[in-house]
Design a protein around this motif. Structure first.
Motif, PDB file in Angstrom:
ATOM      1  N   GLY A 232       0.806  -1.207   0.000  1.00  0.00           N
ATOM      2  CA  GLY A 232       0.000   0.000   0.000  1.00  0.00           C
ATOM      3  C   GLY A 232       0.841   1.260   0.000  1.00  0.00           C
ATOM      4  O   GLY A 232       0.543   2.227  -0.716  1.00  0.00           O
ATOM      5  N   SER A 235       2.340   1.786  -3.492  1.00  0.00           N
ATOM      6  CA  SER A 235       1.345   2.297  -4.436  1.00  0.00           C
ATOM      7  C   SER A 235       1.033   3.766  -4.157  1.00  0.00           C
ATOM      8  O   SER A 235       1.056   4.609  -5.071  1.00  0.00           O
ATOM      9  N   SER A 236       0.761   4.092  -2.901  1.00  0.00           N
ATOM     10  CA  SER A 236       0.438   5.476  -2.563  1.00  0.00           C
ATOM     11  C   SER A 236       1.626   6.402  -2.775  1.00  0.00           C
ATOM     12  O   SER A 236       1.465   7.559  -3.186  1.00  0.00           O
ATOM     13  N   LEU A 268      -5.567   7.218  -8.733  1.00  0.00           N
ATOM     14  CA  LEU A 268      -5.938   5.807  -8.560  1.00  0.00           C
ATOM     15  C   LEU A 268      -4.923   5.081  -7.673  1.00  0.00           C
ATOM     16  O   LEU A 268      -5.298   4.304  -6.789  1.00  0.00           O
ATOM     17  N   LEU A 269      -3.640   5.313  -7.893  1.00  0.00           N
ATOM     18  CA  LEU A 269      -2.605   4.655  -7.094  1.00  0.00           C
ATOM     19  C   LEU A 269      -2.695   5.042  -5.625  1.00  0.00           C
ATOM     20  O   LEU A 269      -2.503   4.201  -4.744  1.00  0.00           O
ATOM     21  N   ILE A 272      -5.846   3.205  -4.215  1.00  0.00           N
ATOM     22  CA  ILE A 272      -5.594   1.766  -4.086  1.00  0.00           C
ATOM     23  C   ILE A 272      -4.640   1.495  -2.930  1.00  0.00           C
ATOM     24  O   ILE A 272      -4.818   0.550  -2.146  1.00  0.00           O
ATOM     25  N   GLN A 275      -6.441   1.682   0.347  1.00  0.00           N
ATOM     26  CA  GLN A 275      -7.308   0.524   0.538  1.00  0.00           C
ATOM     27  C   GLN A 275      -6.509  -0.722   0.919  1.00  0.00           C
ATOM     28  O   GLN A 275      -6.928  -1.502   1.783  1.00  0.00           O
ATOM     29  N   ILE A 276      -5.363  -0.919   0.269  1.00  0.00           N
ATOM     30  CA  ILE A 276      -4.527  -2.077   0.594  1.00  0.00           C
ATOM     31  C   ILE A 276      -4.012  -1.986   2.024  1.00  0.00           C
ATOM     32  O   ILE A 276      -4.018  -2.966   2.780  1.00  0.00           O
TER      33      ILE A 276
END
Length: 294
Positions: A232, A235-236, A268-269, A272, A275-276
């Motif tokens: 996560g 991604s973030s 989006l990244l 996501i 959320q992860i």
């Protein structure tokens, strides 16, 4: 008492040959024994001639449910203190069982087979080599052939580690992580004579998924946020860098960014990633509540 669990699917020609060699071996060990066959939805009439043999039990699934389910069914009906897993295709030799029992008598809780001079195709051997190397490197596995279907197990191991899905592939690893005394012995491996191998291209993909599952369970089941948090955050982090750069372009260089696809990718990244990470937090909460109940 020794319980030999043998799941099978369409092995009509191999079952009589296996019993012809297996029963004398078990009698020679000098302990009580039972052999439990589980027909996992065979369509060729396999096993119809063995139902009345002494010490041999025959169970049947109405449909094919997989090897893990067949082993679980057999274990539920077994009575032995020592459980032997073996396949029905005669690639593993019944004459190896006394070697497993020697290690069990030495005090080992699980004895895993390691196939020597494997007779599989090059693709299967390459896949197995890569998978075992990954497991030894990232999961500190003491085994060189963790997926060998030939093994001897103390009943206490299977009472603590439930059989479900495809986790039977990594049962030795589970026993190792639970602190049981485990070892590995070399076993001969023969080429299948009758029937068709059940290994197909789909098994490679399934095996890959199972390996990733084992990696998560045995490395992060007690600290899931360490697994999901890293993914996560990555991604973030990438999404945030994209948005910062676009912000600089808009503020400093006065570029229009609202129609650029990379803007939506950055957003989006970030979403996501959050959320992860939240999934990891939920996992941590579940572990905490479980431990609190204990």
């Amino acid at each position: 008492m020794i319980s030999v669990l043998i799941p099978f699917f369409n092995e009509k020609e191999n079952i009589p040959l296996l019993l012809e060699r297996l029963i004398p071996v078990l009698k020679g060990i000098g302990e009580e024994y039972e052999v439990i066959f589980v027909d996992d939805g065979s369509t060729d009439g396999s096993g119809r001639d063995i139902e009345k043999l002494p010490h041999v039990h025959f169970l049947r699934h109405r449909r094919q449910m997989g090897k893990g389910a067949a082993l679980a069914t057999a274990f539920q009906q077994s009575k032995g203190d020592t459980i032997i897993f073996m396949d029905c295709d005669l690639e593993d030799e019944p004459e190896e069982i006394p070697h497993f029992m020697e290690k069990i008598r030495e005090g080992y809780d699980l004895v895993n087979g390691m196939r020597k001079d494997r007779q599989h195709t090059g693709i299967i051997k390459a896949y197995s080599s890569v998978a075992n190397s990954f497991i030894r490197s990232f999961l500190r596995s003491p085994f060189h052939d963790v997926n060998c279907g030939f093994k001897a197990i103390n009943r206490a191991v299977l009472e603590l580690i439930p059989l479900y899905g495809n986790n039977f592939r990594f049962l030795p690893l589970g026993a190792f992580y639970e602190g049981f005394k485990v070892t590995e012995i070399g076993v001969s491996h023969k080429k299948r004579i009758h029937g068709v191998s059940k290994f197909g291209a789909n098994k490679v993909f399934i095996g890959f998924i199972d390996t990733i599952t084992a990696y998560f369970i045995y490395r992060f089941s007690e600290r899931p946020l360490h697994f999901f948090g890293i993914i996560g955050a990555a991604s973030s982090g990438v999404g945030t860098l994209i948005l910062i750069w676009l912000g600089i372009e808009r503020i400093v260089f006065n570029h229009n960014i609202y129609r650029r696809p990379i803007l939506f990718l950055g957003m989006l990244l970030v979403i996501i990633g959050v959320q992860i990470a939240a999934t990891g937090l939920l996992g941590e909460l579940m572990v905490y509540l479980k431990r609190k109940k204990l």
